[in-house]
Design an enzyme around this catalytic site. Structure first.
Site, short mmCIF file in Angstrom:
data_model
loop_
_atom_site.label_atom_id
_atom_site.label_comp_id
_atom_site.label_asym_id
_atom_site.label_seq_id
_atom_site.Cartn_x
_atom_site.Cartn_y
_atom_site.Cartn_z
CE LYS A 6 32.91 26.08 -0.39
NZ LYS A 6 32.27 24.75 -0.30
CG PHE B 248 37.66 21.02 3.80
CD1 PHE B 248 37.44 19.60 4.11
CD2 PHE B 248 37.00 21.48 2.97
CE1 PHE B 248 37.82 18.47 3.10
CE2 PHE B 248 36.48 20.72 1.83
CZ PHE B 248 37.34 19.73 1.82
CG ASP C 262 40.63 28.91 2.47
OD1 ASP C 262 39.64 29.11 1.64
OD2 ASP C 262 40.90 26.86 2.86
C1 LIG Z 1 37.63 26.62 3.71
C2 LIG Z 1 37.19 25.75 2.59
N1 LIG Z 1 38.70 26.10 2.13
C3 LIG Z 1 38.75 24.78 0.90
C4 LIG Z 1 37.61 24.55 -0.15
C5 LIG Z 1 38.01 22.95 -1.36
O1 LIG Z 1 36.90 24.23 -2.11
P1 LIG Z 1 36.73 23.01 -3.29
O2 LIG Z 1 36.09 22.21 -3.23
O3 LIG Z 1 36.25 24.19 -4.10
O4 LIG Z 1 38.09 21.97 -4.14
C6 LIG Z 1 36.26 24.30 1.29
C7 LIG Z 1 35.21 23.58 0.78
O5 LIG Z 1 34.17 23.39 1.02
C8 LIG Z 1 36.14 25.17 2.22
O6 LIG Z 1 35.27 25.21 2.96
#
Ligand SMILES: Cc1ncc(COP(=O)(O)O)c(C=O)c1O
Length: 417
Positions: A252, A138, A223
Site C-alpha cells: 500500500k 485480512f 502484516d
Molecule cells: C492487512 C492487509 N494485508 C494484506 C492485504 C492485501 O493487500 P493487496 O490488496 O495489495 O493484495 C490488505 C489489503 O487490504 C490488508 O489490509
C-alpha cells in the site's frame, strides 16, 4: 460511455455495478491532490478512505511524482539480467528504518504477494508447516493469503485452501498458548486489525506473541500492509509494542500513492531459505526500478515531513472529537477506536455504516466500512490532510448522523442487537 457503471456491468462485474449504483457511487474519478479527489465533473471529495491505506503521502505528492517521471524516462522495468541499484537503495532504507535486526527485503507487487512470500519463508526457514492466524484477519485474496484470512464468506467457495492453518480469536494470548507447539512455523498477525474493524489489541498481545514464538522456535509474521508507513503515529505500528517480528509485510503506502509495490522484510535466520537456491522465490515485476525508486522517495517523504508524528497529533485531537459524536448519537454509535489516523467508528446495527457512508458521499466525503466487519466505518485519510479539512469531515459526519437518525428507525429496530 456516459455511465461508467454501465461499463462495469457490461465488461467487468455486473454484481459490483449493481452495488455501486445502489449506493449512489456513480461518479468517475479524474484526478487527486493532497487529501482531495476530484471527479470528472470537477467536484472535489475529501478523502478519508485513503485508498484503504495507499495514500499516506496524499495524491500526487510532487516529490514522489517527480521521482516517478525521472525513473520512467530512464528505466521503468528491469532487464532482470543486469543488477538494480534502485532495489538496493530501497532495501537499504528499509533495513535502516525497520526495527531491530530486520535486515533483508524481498520485493513484490501487492500486499497479498508479500503475505504469500512471508508464509513460504516461515515454512522453509523452520522446516515446519503449521500457521496460526486470527479470526477477522485480512491478509489478501490469493490462495495462501486467503487461507490465513479470517472470514468464511471469502474462503468457502474456494476450498480446499492451504492445509495446516489454525485460526484463533484475535487479541487472545491464552488461545494462542493453547495451539502453540513445536509444529508451528509461524504466527501471522496484524498489529491493528484493519478490515476486521480497526481492532486494537491489548498492550501485552504483540509482546506475548513474540514470547510464544521464541519459546517454540516459530516465526512471528507481522502484516503491516495497512497499518504500515505512518498511519498509527509510528512509521510501523509494531514500534508501539517494542517488538521485533521475524517477517514484516508491507505494501500500500510504500508505493507513495503512485506505484504498486509490496515487500517482506526479514531477520537473517528466516532468510536462510535462499541458501538452497537464490531463486527459490521470485517475481518478474517485483522490485522493478520504477516502484523501488518511488518506494524509496515515499519513505523519505514520510520521514522528512514527519507524517507519522502528524498522524499521532491529529489523531489525539480527532478521536476525542469523534467520541463526542458518539455521546450525541448513542443509538447509532457503539464505539470509536483507533490509533493516530487509523480510526474505526463502530455502529450499533449492520446497515448503519452503509447509510452513513452514503450520506457522507452526498456531502463529498469519502469513507468506507471495513471488509470483514460492515458495522465499522473506517477513517484512514492521507496523513497530509489539514486539520481544517478534518473539521469539515467532522461537521459533515455530524450532519450525516443526524440524517441517519431520522431515517434509520426501522432498520435499527429490526437489526440492532
Ligand atoms: C492487512 C492487509 N494485508 C494484506 C492485504 C492485501 O493487500 P493487496 O490488496 O495489495 O493484495 C490488505 C489489503 O487490504 C490488508 O489490509
Amino acid at each position: 460511455m456516459d455511465d461508467i457503471l454501465d461499463g462495469y456491468g457490461a465488461y467487468m462485474n455486473p454484481s459490483l455495478a449493481r452495488t455501486y449504483r445502489f449506493m449512489g457511487l456513480n461518479h468517475a474519478e479524474y484526478t487527486g491532490q493532497g487529501a482531495v479527489v476530484t471527479d470528472a465533473d470537477g467536484v472535489d471529495y475529501l478523502d478519508c478512505a485513503g485508498g484503504y491505506g495507499v495514500f499516506v503521502q496524499g495524491y500526487r505528492h510532487p516529490r514522489i511524482v517527480a521521482a516517478a517521471h525521472e525513473q520512467l524516462d530512464l528505466m521503468p522495468l528491469s532487464s532482470r539480467v543486469l543488477v538494480s541499484p534502485r532495489q538496493v537503495e530501497l532495501a537499504q532504507r528499509l533495513q535502516e528504518l525497520t526495527p531491530g535486526d530486520l535486515s533483508y527485503s524481498f520485493f513484490c507487487n501487492s500486499g497479498a504477494e508479500a503475505v504469500e512470500a512471508a508464509l513460504k519463508f516461515a515454512r522453509a526457514s523452520t522446516g515446519r508447516s503449521l500457521i496460526i492466524s486470527t479470526e477477522g484477519a485480512f491478509h489478501g485474496k490469493s490462495y495462501g493469503a486467503l487461507s490465513v484470512s479470517g472470514r468464511d464468506l471469502y474462503q468457502t467457495p474456494f476450498k480446499p485452501l492451504l492445509p495446516d492453518v489454525v485460526r484463533i480469536p484475535y487479541g487472545d494470548l491464552e488461545a494462542l498458548q493453547a495451539v502453540m507447539s513445536d509444529a508451528v512455523a509461524g504466527v501471522i498477525v496484524e498489529p491493528i486489525q484493519g478490515e476486521g474493524g480497526v481492532i486494537v489489541p491489548p498492550d501485552n498481545y504483540l509482546p506475548g506473541i513474540r514470547d510464544l514464538c521464541d519459546k517454540y522456535g516459530a516465526s512471528m509474521i507481522v502484516d503491516e500492509v495497512q497499518t504500515g508507513i505512518g498511519h498509527t503515529g509510528k512509521l510501523f505500528a509494531i514500534e508501539h509494542s517494542g517488538v521485533v517480528p521475524d517477517l514484516l509485510c508491507l505494501a500500500k503506502a510504500l508505493g507513495g500513492g503512485v506505484m504498486p509495490i509490496g515487500a517482506v522484510v526479514g531477520r537473517p535466520w528466516v532468510w536462510r531459505l535462499f541458501d538452497s537456491s537464490p531463486l527459490i522465490h521470485t517475481s518478474t515485476f517485483g522490485g522493478n526500478p520504477l516502484a523501488c525508486r518511488v518506494g524509496r522517495v515515499a519513505l523519505d517523504v514520510t520521514v522528512e515531513e514527519k507524517l507519522p508524528e502528524r498522524a499521532a497529533e491529529l489523531g489525539a485531537w480527532f478521536i476525542p472529537e469523534l467520541k463526542q459524536l458518539m455521546t450525541r448519537h448513542p443509538r447509532l454509535i457503539r464505539d470509536v477506536r483507533g490509533r493516530g489516523l487509523m480510526i474505526g467508528i463502530e455502529f450499533t446495527a449492520p446497515g448503519v455504516g452503509g447509510m452513513v457512508m452514503s450520506e457522507l458521499f452526498q456531502r463529498h466525503v469519502l469513507a468506507v466500512y471495513t471488509l470483514n466487519n460492515e458495522r465499522v466505518l473506517r477513517l484512514l485519510p492521507p496523513l497530509v490532510i489539514e486539520k481544517a479539512q478534518l473539521e469539515t469531515v467532522l461537521s459533515h459526519l455530524g450532519a450525516a448522523l443526524d440524517q441517519v437518525e431520522l431515517v434509520a428507525d426501522d432498520l435499527w429496530e429490526s437489526t440492532a442487537d
